[in-house]
Design a protein around this motif. Sequence first.
Motif, PDB file in Angstrom:
ATOM      1  N   VAL A   1      -3.283   2.051 -12.727  1.00  0.00           N
ATOM      2  CA  VAL A   1      -4.075   2.310 -11.528  1.00  0.00           C
ATOM      3  C   VAL A   1      -5.540   2.270 -11.945  1.00  0.00           C
ATOM      4  O   VAL A   1      -5.933   2.903 -12.925  1.00  0.00           O
TER       5      VAL A   1
ATOM      6  N   TRP B   1       5.681   3.351   1.515  1.00  0.00           N
ATOM      7  CA  TRP B   1       5.117   2.062   1.112  1.00  0.00           C
ATOM      8  C   TRP B   1       4.971   1.212   2.371  1.00  0.00           C
ATOM      9  O   TRP B   1       5.865   1.190   3.212  1.00  0.00           O
TER      10      TRP B   1
ATOM     11  N   ASP C   1       0.865  -1.170   0.000  1.00  0.00           N
ATOM     12  CA  ASP C   1       0.000   0.000   0.000  1.00  0.00           C
ATOM     13  C   ASP C   1       0.905   1.223   0.000  1.00  0.00           C
ATOM     14  O   ASP C   1       1.843   1.293   0.790  1.00  0.00           O
ATOM     15  N   LEU C   2       0.643   2.152  -0.890  1.00  0.00           N
ATOM     16  CA  LEU C   2       1.383   3.403  -0.915  1.00  0.00           C
ATOM     17  C   LEU C   2       0.545   4.453  -0.206  1.00  0.00           C
ATOM     18  O   LEU C   2      -0.558   4.771  -0.638  1.00  0.00           O
TER      19      LEU C   2
ATOM     20  N   PRO D   1      -2.231  11.566  -3.866  1.00  0.00           N
ATOM     21  CA  PRO D   1      -2.414  10.357  -4.674  1.00  0.00           C
ATOM     22  C   PRO D   1      -2.286  10.593  -6.178  1.00  0.00           C
ATOM     23  O   PRO D   1      -1.737   9.753  -6.890  1.00  0.00           O
TER      24      PRO D   1
ATOM     25  N   SER E   1       1.373  10.797  -7.061  1.00  0.00           N
ATOM     26  CA  SER E   1       1.962   9.460  -6.964  1.00  0.00           C
ATOM     27  C   SER E   1       1.519   8.589  -8.135  1.00  0.00           C
ATOM     28  O   SER E   1       2.320   7.840  -8.703  1.00  0.00           O
ATOM     29  N   ARG E   2       0.257   8.702  -8.519  1.00  0.00           N
ATOM     30  CA  ARG E   2      -0.256   7.946  -9.672  1.00  0.00           C
ATOM     31  C   ARG E   2       0.547   8.312 -10.922  1.00  0.00           C
ATOM     32  O   ARG E   2       1.002   7.427 -11.649  1.00  0.00           O
TER      33      ARG E   2
ATOM     34  N   LEU F   1      -3.439   2.587  -3.195  1.00  0.00           N
ATOM     35  CA  LEU F   1      -2.952   3.957  -3.295  1.00  0.00           C
ATOM     36  C   LEU F   1      -3.843   4.772  -2.372  1.00  0.00           C
ATOM     37  O   LEU F   1      -4.970   5.106  -2.700  1.00  0.00           O
TER      38      LEU F   1
ATOM     39  N   THR G   1       0.210   8.254   0.690  1.00  0.00           N
ATOM     40  CA  THR G   1       0.747   9.469   0.095  1.00  0.00           C
ATOM     41  C   THR G   1      -0.142  10.671   0.385  1.00  0.00           C
ATOM     42  O   THR G   1      -1.356  10.527   0.505  1.00  0.00           O
TER      43      THR G   1
END
Length: 117
Positions: free
Chosen positions: A23, A59, A2-3, A8, A11-12, A46, A5
């Motif tokens: 994603v 992470w 699982d990230l 999101p 990050s994506r 995410l 953040t």
Amino acid sequence: MDLRTADPEASRRFYTGLFGWTVADVPAGPSTVPMFVDAEGPWGGLTQLAPDDDRKPQWIPYAEVAVLDDAVKRATELGATIARPRVDLPVGSVLVIRDPEGALIALWEPASTASPS
């Protein structure tokens, strides 16, 4: 995995650009959750950090357990502490522990075996 953040969408863009990861918004009860997916299905979440979450983006690995309450009891007997409390979701239950050295890991009980505490 699982990230966690604070952003999101950033990050994506980063991980889809860097690795070509996909994603998708995966159904989770009445809502959807953005997940990293491959041909076999979802493999990583995410998740947006809550404003009151004191953790930095990171992470978090997940370890599947048969009975979450039993795993948490055993982990704390061995010196772990609870870093984030239990969350019961339509797809299962999760709780994050900190091992005796300070590393985080999420304990995951899938819904097929989950029993709310």
